[in-house]
Design a protein around this motif. Structure first.
Motif, PDB file in Angstrom:
ATOM      1  N   LEU A 130       0.828  -1.198   0.000  1.00 25.55           N
ATOM      2  CA  LEU A 130       0.000   0.000   0.000  1.00 25.55           C
ATOM      3  C   LEU A 130       0.866   1.254   0.000  1.00 25.55           C
ATOM      4  O   LEU A 130       0.612   2.212  -0.733  1.00 25.55           O
ATOM      5  N   VAL A 131       1.919   1.273   0.824  1.00 28.36           N
ATOM      6  CA  VAL A 131       2.805   2.442   0.903  1.00 28.36           C
ATOM      7  C   VAL A 131       3.541   2.649  -0.414  1.00 28.36           C
ATOM      8  O   VAL A 131       3.697   3.773  -0.889  1.00 28.36           O
ATOM      9  N   GLU A 132       3.982   1.549  -1.031  1.00 25.27           N
ATOM     10  CA  GLU A 132       4.729   1.658  -2.290  1.00 25.27           C
ATOM     11  C   GLU A 132       3.871   2.229  -3.410  1.00 25.27           C
ATOM     12  O   GLU A 132       4.372   2.927  -4.289  1.00 25.27           O
ATOM     13  N   HIS A 133       2.574   1.943  -3.400  1.00 27.58           N
ATOM     14  CA  HIS A 133       1.696   2.404  -4.487  1.00 27.58           C
ATOM     15  C   HIS A 133       0.938   3.668  -4.134  1.00 27.58           C
ATOM     16  O   HIS A 133       0.047   4.083  -4.876  1.00 27.58           O
ATOM     17  N   ALA A 134       1.256   4.277  -2.995  1.00 26.08           N
ATOM     18  CA  ALA A 134       0.583   5.520  -2.619  1.00 26.08           C
ATOM     19  C   ALA A 134       0.951   6.626  -3.608  1.00 26.08           C
ATOM     20  O   ALA A 134       2.110   6.773  -3.997  1.00 26.08           O
ATOM     21  N   THR A 135      -0.044   7.392  -4.011  1.00 21.33           N
ATOM     22  CA  THR A 135       0.179   8.424  -5.040  1.00 21.33           C
ATOM     23  C   THR A 135      -0.241   9.813  -4.563  1.00 21.33           C
ATOM     24  O   THR A 135      -0.692  10.640  -5.337  1.00 21.33           O
ATOM     25  N   GLY A 136      -0.161  10.066  -3.258  1.00 23.54           N
ATOM     26  CA  GLY A 136      -0.582  11.367  -2.739  1.00 23.54           C
ATOM     27  C   GLY A 136       0.435  12.459  -3.038  1.00 23.54           C
ATOM     28  O   GLY A 136       1.572  12.212  -3.443  1.00 23.54           O
ATOM     29  N   PRO A 137       0.019  13.726  -2.863  1.00 21.37           N
ATOM     30  CA  PRO A 137       0.939  14.851  -3.086  1.00 21.37           C
ATOM     31  C   PRO A 137       2.117  14.775  -2.122  1.00 21.37           C
ATOM     32  O   PRO A 137       1.964  14.378  -0.967  1.00 21.37           O
ATOM     33  N   LYS A 138       3.277  15.156  -2.577  1.00 20.33           N
ATOM     34  CA  LYS A 138       4.491  15.080  -1.769  1.00 20.33           C
ATOM     35  C   LYS A 138       4.359  15.994  -0.553  1.00 20.33           C
ATOM     36  O   LYS A 138       3.996  17.162  -0.668  1.00 20.33           O
ATOM     37  N   GLY A 139       4.651  15.431   0.622  1.00 20.27           N
ATOM     38  CA  GLY A 139       4.622  16.210   1.841  1.00 20.27           C
ATOM     39  C   GLY A 139       3.259  16.319   2.481  1.00 20.27           C
ATOM     40  O   GLY A 139       3.123  16.881   3.570  1.00 20.27           O
ATOM     41  N   ARG A 140       2.201  15.816   1.834  1.00 24.12           N
ATOM     42  CA  ARG A 140       0.849  15.916   2.391  1.00 24.12           C
ATOM     43  C   ARG A 140       0.324  14.518   2.692  1.00 24.12           C
ATOM     44  O   ARG A 140       0.659  13.554   1.997  1.00 24.12           O
ATOM     45  N   PRO A 141      -0.523  14.398   3.709  1.00 26.48           N
ATOM     46  CA  PRO A 141      -1.088  13.072   4.030  1.00 26.48           C
ATOM     47  C   PRO A 141      -1.903  12.531   2.866  1.00 26.48           C
ATOM     48  O   PRO A 141      -2.523  13.283   2.117  1.00 26.48           O
ATOM     49  N   TYR A 142      -1.901  11.232   2.741  1.00 21.59           N
ATOM     50  CA  TYR A 142      -2.645  10.546   1.675  1.00 21.59           C
ATOM     51  C   TYR A 142      -3.585   9.540   2.317  1.00 21.59           C
ATOM     52  O   TYR A 142      -3.168   8.698   3.111  1.00 21.59           O
ATOM     53  N   TRP A 143      -4.871   9.638   1.974  1.00 21.68           N
ATOM     54  CA  TRP A 143      -5.887   8.762   2.557  1.00 21.68           C
ATOM     55  C   TRP A 143      -6.296   7.699   1.551  1.00 21.68           C
ATOM     56  O   TRP A 143      -6.534   7.986   0.387  1.00 21.68           O
ATOM     57  N   THR A 144      -6.410   6.475   2.017  1.00 22.40           N
ATOM     58  CA  THR A 144      -6.830   5.368   1.161  1.00 22.40           C
ATOM     59  C   THR A 144      -7.445   4.289   2.058  1.00 22.40           C
ATOM     60  O   THR A 144      -7.756   4.564   3.236  1.00 22.40           O
ATOM     61  N   THR A 145      -7.660   3.110   1.509  1.00 20.86           N
ATOM     62  CA  THR A 145      -8.241   2.009   2.297  1.00 20.86           C
ATOM     63  C   THR A 145      -7.359   0.776   2.169  1.00 20.86           C
ATOM     64  O   THR A 145      -6.637   0.595   1.192  1.00 20.86           O
ATOM     65  N   LEU A 146      -7.469  -0.096   3.178  1.00 22.76           N
ATOM     66  CA  LEU A 146      -6.711  -1.346   3.202  1.00 22.76           C
ATOM     67  C   LEU A 146      -7.662  -2.473   3.593  1.00 22.76           C
ATOM     68  O   LEU A 146      -8.396  -2.366   4.583  1.00 22.76           O
ATOM     69  N   ASP A 147      -7.675  -3.533   2.782  1.00 24.89           N
ATOM     70  CA  ASP A 147      -8.479  -4.711   3.103  1.00 24.89           C
ATOM     71  C   ASP A 147      -7.787  -5.493   4.214  1.00 24.89           C
ATOM     72  O   ASP A 147      -6.625  -5.921   4.076  1.00 24.89           O
ATOM     73  N   VAL A 148      -8.484  -5.670   5.313  1.00 19.79           N
ATOM     74  CA  VAL A 148      -7.926  -6.410   6.447  1.00 19.79           C
ATOM     75  C   VAL A 148      -8.639  -7.749   6.571  1.00 19.79           C
ATOM     76  O   VAL A 148      -9.489  -8.102   5.764  1.00 19.79           O
ATOM     77  N   PHE A 149      -8.293  -8.497   7.616  1.00 21.73           N
ATOM     78  CA  PHE A 149      -8.837  -9.840   7.762  1.00 21.73           C
ATOM     79  C   PHE A 149     -10.352  -9.794   7.943  1.00 21.73           C
ATOM     80  O   PHE A 149     -10.899  -8.878   8.548  1.00 21.73           O
ATOM     81  N   GLY A 150     -11.035 -10.807   7.406  1.00 22.12           N
ATOM     82  CA  GLY A 150     -12.485 -10.895   7.555  1.00 22.12           C
ATOM     83  C   GLY A 150     -13.247 -10.098   6.513  1.00 22.12           C
ATOM     84  O   GLY A 150     -14.456  -9.969   6.595  1.00 22.12           O
ATOM     85  N   GLY A 151     -12.565  -9.536   5.525  1.00 21.79           N
ATOM     86  CA  GLY A 151     -13.248  -8.787   4.484  1.00 21.79           C
ATOM     87  C   GLY A 151     -13.538  -7.342   4.849  1.00 21.79           C
ATOM     88  O   GLY A 151     -14.145  -6.613   4.060  1.00 21.79           O
ATOM     89  N   ASP A 152     -13.146  -6.895   6.056  1.00 25.06           N
ATOM     90  CA  ASP A 152     -13.382  -5.504   6.440  1.00 25.06           C
ATOM     91  C   ASP A 152     -12.341  -4.599   5.814  1.00 25.06           C
ATOM     92  O   ASP A 152     -11.287  -5.041   5.349  1.00 25.06           O
ATOM     93  N   LYS A 153     -12.674  -3.295   5.844  1.00 24.63           N
ATOM     94  CA  LYS A 153     -11.744  -2.308   5.313  1.00 24.63           C
ATOM     95  C   LYS A 153     -11.316  -1.380   6.438  1.00 24.63           C
ATOM     96  O   LYS A 153     -12.116  -1.012   7.307  1.00 24.63           O
TER      97      LYS A 153
END
Length: 569
Positions: A130-153
């Motif tokens: 997830l970190v390697e494919h993050a495409t947020g603006p440099k120096g600013r926080p980037y929000w996304t989602t991560l699939d965790v165990f049990g199908g939750d996000k």
């Protein structure tokens, strides 16, 4: 009487329809404004919650403890690196351990490794990807989602960390925020029965947050494709707010929402691909207007039933003779002019019946005369149409087929050849330096020349199905069915040689022969469903222009890799 009663009901019905239409439009417009403002406010509240997380994380990554720990971890001393990993894990526990809504919290070094050694390998790999494919603006926080165990996000905030001393990259901060942290923004939002509000990711098409409503539209975890397409279109057009009326095919018909139609408003959460979406059943919006409409319709139906009863009673004494007269007129309209009325008496209906009988007699006589005249005119029209059809398919100057006829035949032959799998040949011929010929000898002699070329091509047609046509100006075409490449080249060369042998003087031709010559392009194919008439003509046209480029007075075959040329020795 029935007509007058219906006419009296017309204003009532029109008023009901207009009232329903106008109230529906007003309600729809108000719903647009109201629901749009709601999703904008909810989006703002979600952004504020995200901003709080961002602010806390910024203070953390700029702290001396974090900066010192990352500096030691970036060094080459293995012992210091081990101590730094333990210290960084403790810093995260001290900073976020008391926050229930922070599910995951990791520091990653510039080597893209999680410093917490107790993380499961599977989760660690998912975080690193997830970190390697993050495409947020440099120096600013980037929000996304991560699939965790049990199908939750898990909602994830990523932040790049930089050393304060030199501004170089020091690593990354990964915070997994539980969805429940943002659920509070929905607590005071109530859009009514069957409605729902949610946050969806337009990039993945998944629902991140939703209300606790048990309605079908709110409980779904996959947004309707029509709604998702509209949101993605708004995102592409840089529009952050939108409104849509759409049908939810997956929602079963219910009393609350019999048509499955919903009204949706959506607003983008800034700097993310997330949208806050509110969905309201369309039927709920118009329930009040429908109630008024139904009352008006009920009153109208009752009045209509009363008018039917009254009209029936009156018709028994007055309208029955009129109905018989109308029936007789309908029979006459269908061609039965022998029908006659038997009404007797001195009243108005008897007078109308007698006049109808007289009229029917006269119409029968006129009908017989008209049929004779129509028959004569039909025969004349068929002869005229036959002559007109012949003229529309023939070139007026040369007497051979024109381009319109050629286009029709070419399309039909392409379909036939595709079915039979037999080759089809097309030759495109252009008289060399014809403009010079016209300028020197005059247009009348030019027309004579074109007619001779047309007759020469016509004489070389081998089959009745072969078509010779004037394509335009000094260009001619020949379509030969069931003809392979060798036969087509031989036929084209025969035409070229015959025209040269005809020795029509051409004093202004730059060619050494000094007579009228021609350049011919040949295309042969066994067509399939992907071949079109335009492509076939373009092949022959390219071959013809290749013949011109190579010196004219020659035949060139169009080929995929090579071009075969025949020219006089």
């Amino acid at each position: 009487m029935g007509s007058f009663i219906l006419l009296s009901l017309l204003p009532l019905l029109v008023t009901g329809i207009i009232s329903y239409s106008e109230s529906g439009k007003s309600i729809e417009n108000n719903a647009r404004i109201f629901s749009t403002e709601i999703v904008k406010q909810v989006a703002k509240n979600v952004q504020l919650q995200m901003a709080q997380v961002e602010s806390d994380s910024q203070a953390l990554v700029l702290s001396d403890d974090v900066q010192s720990g990352l500096l030691r971890y970036a060094g080459e001393n293995d012992a210091e690196r081990v101590r730094a990993r333990a210290d960084m894990t403790k810093i995260l526990l001290d900073a976020y351990g008391s926050f229930d809504y922070i599910n995951q919290k990791y520091f990653l070094g510039t080597d893209m490794k999680i410093m917490d050694a107790q993380v499961f390998p599977q989760l660690s790999a998912a975080v690193v990807r997830l970190v390697e494919h993050a495409t947020g603006p440099k120096g600013r926080p980037y929000w996304t989602t991560l699939d965790v165990f049990g199908g939750d996000k898990s909602i994830v905030m990523l932040r790049d960390i930089y050393f304060k001393a030199n501004g170089r990259g020091a690593g990354s901060l990964f915070l997994g925020v539980d969805q429940s942290h943002f659920a509070g923004v929905f607590d005071n939002v109530d859009l009514g029965s069957g409605s729902g509000i949610s946050v969806l990711d337009s990039r993945t098409g998944s629902v991140l947050l939703k209300t606790a409503s048990k309605s079908a539209i709110a409980a779904t975890t996959t947004p309707d494709q029509t709604l998702l397409d509209d949101i993605r279109s708004s995102l592409a057009q840089r529009r952050s707010v939108g409104f849509l009326i759409y049908d939810v095919k997956s929602v079963a018909n219910t009393q609350d929402n019999p048509s499955g139609k919903y009204v949706a408003a959506y607003a983008q959460i800034p700097r993310t691909s997330w949208f806050v979406v509110s969905s309201i059943p369309y039927g709920n919006l118009l329930s009040e207007a429908k109630s008024v409409r139904n009352q008006i319709i009920l009153i109208g139906l009752l009045c209509f039933a009363a008018s039917i009863v009254l009209a029936y009673l009156i018709s028994r004494s007055i309208s029955t003779p009129l109905e018989e007269l109308i029936d007789s007129m309908k029979q006459a309209e269908k061609g039965n002019y022998a029908i006659r009325m038997t009404q007797e008496g001195d009243d108005e209906l008897s007078t109308l019946s007698q006049q109808f009988n007289d009229m029917a007699t006269k119409i029968a006589q006129e009908h017989e005369r008209l049929e004779e005249r129509v028959g004569e005119r039909t025969r004349d029209l068929e002869e005229a149409n036959h002559k007109l059809a012949s003229l529309s398919l023939t070139d007026g100057l040369t007497g051979i087929a024109n381009r319109r006829h050629f286009d029709t035949v070419l399309l039909a032959e392409l379909h036939r050849a595709a079915r039979t799998g037999k080759p089809l040949a097309l030759m495109m011929l252009d008289v060399d330096f014809f403009k010079n010929y016209n300028d020197h000898y005059g247009h009348q002699e030019g027309d004579v020349c074109l007619r001779k070329v047309a007759r020469l091509m016509q004489s070389h047609a081998r089959r009745a199905s072969d078509l010779v046509a004037r394509y335009g100006g000094e260009e001619f075409v020949m379509l030969a069915v069931d003809t392979d490449a060798a036969s087509a080249m031989g036929l084209a060369e025969g035409i070229r040689g015959a025209l040269e042998a005809l020795a029509l003087p051409h004093a202004k031709s730059p060619l050494a022969v000094g007579c009228v010559t021609t350049s011919i392009g040949v295309a042969v194919l066994i067509p399939d469903d992907e071949q079109t008439a335009e492509m076939f003509i373009r092949m022959a046209d390219k071959a013809m222009y290749r013949a011109k480029e190579q010196g004219r007075n020659q035949v060139v075959m169009f080929g995929r890799d090579t071009t075969t040329t025949l020219s006089p020795a």
